[in-house]
Design an enzyme around this catalytic site. Structure first.
Site, PDB file in Angstrom:
ATOM      1  N   GLU A 227     -27.564 -27.765  36.606  1.00  0.00           N
ATOM      2  CA  GLU A 227     -27.305 -27.132  37.906  1.00  0.00           C
ATOM      3  C   GLU A 227     -26.470 -25.868  37.730  1.00  0.00           C
ATOM      4  O   GLU A 227     -26.730 -24.841  38.356  1.00  0.00           O
ATOM      5  CB  GLU A 227     -26.581 -28.115  38.840  1.00  0.00           C
ATOM      6  CG  GLU A 227     -27.480 -29.222  39.371  1.00  0.00           C
ATOM      7  CD  GLU A 227     -26.731 -30.309  40.121  1.00  0.00           C
ATOM      8  OE1 GLU A 227     -27.366 -31.074  40.845  1.00  0.00           O
ATOM      9  OE2 GLU A 227     -25.484 -30.421  39.963  1.00  0.00           O
TER      10      GLU A 227
ATOM     11  N   THR B 220     -30.420 -30.954  42.526  1.00  0.00           N
ATOM     12  CA  THR B 220     -30.628 -32.386  42.274  1.00  0.00           C
ATOM     13  C   THR B 220     -29.776 -33.183  43.257  1.00  0.00           C
ATOM     14  O   THR B 220     -28.665 -32.771  43.594  1.00  0.00           O
ATOM     15  CB  THR B 220     -30.231 -32.722  40.824  1.00  0.00           C
ATOM     16  OG1 THR B 220     -31.124 -32.044  39.940  1.00  0.00           O
ATOM     17  CG2 THR B 220     -30.299 -34.216  40.547  1.00  0.00           C
TER      18      THR B 220
ATOM     19  N   ASP C  40     -20.841 -32.250  45.996  1.00  0.00           N
ATOM     20  CA  ASP C  40     -20.059 -33.439  46.314  1.00  0.00           C
ATOM     21  C   ASP C  40     -18.844 -33.103  47.160  1.00  0.00           C
ATOM     22  O   ASP C  40     -18.338 -33.941  47.898  1.00  0.00           O
ATOM     23  CB  ASP C  40     -19.638 -34.141  45.020  1.00  0.00           C
ATOM     24  CG  ASP C  40     -20.853 -34.612  44.237  1.00  0.00           C
ATOM     25  OD1 ASP C  40     -21.614 -35.418  44.792  1.00  0.00           O
ATOM     26  OD2 ASP C  40     -21.063 -34.148  43.104  1.00  0.00           O
TER      27      ASP C  40
ATOM     28  N   THR D 161     -29.589 -34.449  49.065  1.00  0.00           N
ATOM     29  CA  THR D 161     -29.748 -33.283  49.943  1.00  0.00           C
ATOM     30  C   THR D 161     -30.811 -32.344  49.396  1.00  0.00           C
ATOM     31  O   THR D 161     -31.682 -31.869  50.134  1.00  0.00           O
ATOM     32  CB  THR D 161     -28.400 -32.534  50.070  1.00  0.00           C
ATOM     33  OG1 THR D 161     -27.377 -33.465  50.402  1.00  0.00           O
ATOM     34  CG2 THR D 161     -28.481 -31.468  51.146  1.00  0.00           C
TER      35      THR D 161
ATOM     36  N   ASP E 176     -29.049 -26.076  46.568  1.00  0.00           N
ATOM     37  CA  ASP E 176     -28.501 -27.306  45.996  1.00  0.00           C
ATOM     38  C   ASP E 176     -27.499 -27.910  46.970  1.00  0.00           C
ATOM     39  O   ASP E 176     -27.052 -27.261  47.915  1.00  0.00           O
ATOM     40  CB  ASP E 176     -27.816 -26.986  44.648  1.00  0.00           C
ATOM     41  CG  ASP E 176     -27.801 -28.179  43.701  1.00  0.00           C
ATOM     42  OD1 ASP E 176     -28.023 -29.317  44.144  1.00  0.00           O
ATOM     43  OD2 ASP E 176     -27.551 -27.964  42.496  1.00  0.00           O
TER      44      ASP E 176
END
Lengths: 210, 210
Positions: free
Chosen positions: B84, B6, B65, B9, B62
């Site tokens: 995730e 999610t 951050d 990217t 995925d």
């Protein structure tokens, strides 16, 4: 501050507590462990407070579905295990009231409730099955999954016998998506057992190593 | 079976994946990690499947951050950390794509998201504060708490620096009512870093002891 359990036994306690508050002018605030208990407490005019560090319960009073002589419990038959466990963990002590027929030498005859995120329920059901349990998704009367107050699904996991409750509790709660399992170990500080004639006996609970 | 992350990217990856499925006739099924990703995948005609033992992802793709050179991550800025993490734990491998500016020698500059049951948020905020973080409840534009796809609240916990990510992850996830924290350790198997000129470099990730 008193943690208010959920279920038929806890409901009887709420009625007695409300009566004492009125008669003796006790200054009690209750932390409810379910929406149902919150509604009952409100109808009985027991003042309520949200779970927070400033309202950590001095004592939690709750029932159980099964208890052994060491005060280890299976809870969650009514689906409130997550909030019951969080309130019990926040509390300074937990008094558990059970009917004598619920006290057993070994836990596990009662299927162990496990509260899970709906997104992960198939993965978790497979993981708990591989640990030796027959797993059933708890359903509503209409056949759909019954959700807890927190929007969680409940898996009823029949192990038959649970020789090492502490180890199983830790193993299950380590599975991603498991929010809490119904094994309560190291939490009960008093075990009050109701006998067949209405008598109450207190079983000594060993002090926890924590 | 591909786990679909999610965020911005991951969304770029979905577009490329959809194009390859069309052009090369790949037989791919995607496990989405959020409602937003599920909607995007549907619009791109990527076939979807629910997370289950029979659909454990061969690879999860995925973003993150923050990432360190060992492939340890902070995730959850977009609020999807719980799904995730469950998809990543179910997968056989995880490829993480990040912009070079997100790679740092030590995690913790990015506030660590922690997904919690709303009932317990005050207790958990106090517990994480006592571990040295400045804790903020993530809110919506209208000022109320922003809930995740699973109805959870998110606490953004600014530690500043996190010298021992594995230990902190375990400590936070042991707090009653915490569903998952945004530290992802031992999950990334490939770390793909986009440079300032559009070049991509793969950083070697040490194999996990598990």
């Amino acid at each position: 501050v008193v943690g208010l359990g959920t279920g038929s036994t806890a409901s009887l306690f709420l009625a007695h507590l409300a009566e004492r508050i009125q008669r003796k002018g006790l200054e009690i605030r209750g932390v409810p462990t379910s929406e149902a208990t919150a509604r009952l407490a409100e109808s009985l005019r027991i003042p309520l407070v949200e779970l927070a560090p400033s309202s950590a319960p001095d004592l939690v009073v709750d029932g159980a579905d099964e208890a052994d002589r060491q005060g280890r419990l299976i809870k969650g038959g009514g689906g409130a295990l997550v909030r019951e466990k969080m309130v019990a963990e926040a509390g300074r002590g937990m008094a558990v009231m059970v009917h004598w027929a619920k006290v057993c030498p070994e836990l596990g005859a009662f299927p162990l409730p496990v509260a899970v995120l709906p997104f992960a329920w198939r993965m978790i059901a497979a993981a708990v099955s591989s640990m030796g349990a027959a797993v059933r998704l708890r359903s509503d009367r209409d056949g759909g999954p019954r959700l807890s107050d927190d929007g969680l699904m409940i898996l009823d996991c029949a192990f038959g016998r649970i020789p090492e409750p502490e180890a199983l509790e830790e193993e299950i709660e380590r599975i991603p998506g498991v929010v809490a399992c119904g094994l309560f170990t190291g939490l009960a500080t008093r075990l009050l057992v109701g006998g067949p004639d209405g008598d109450v006996e207190e079983f000594p609970v060993p002090a926890d190593a924590d």
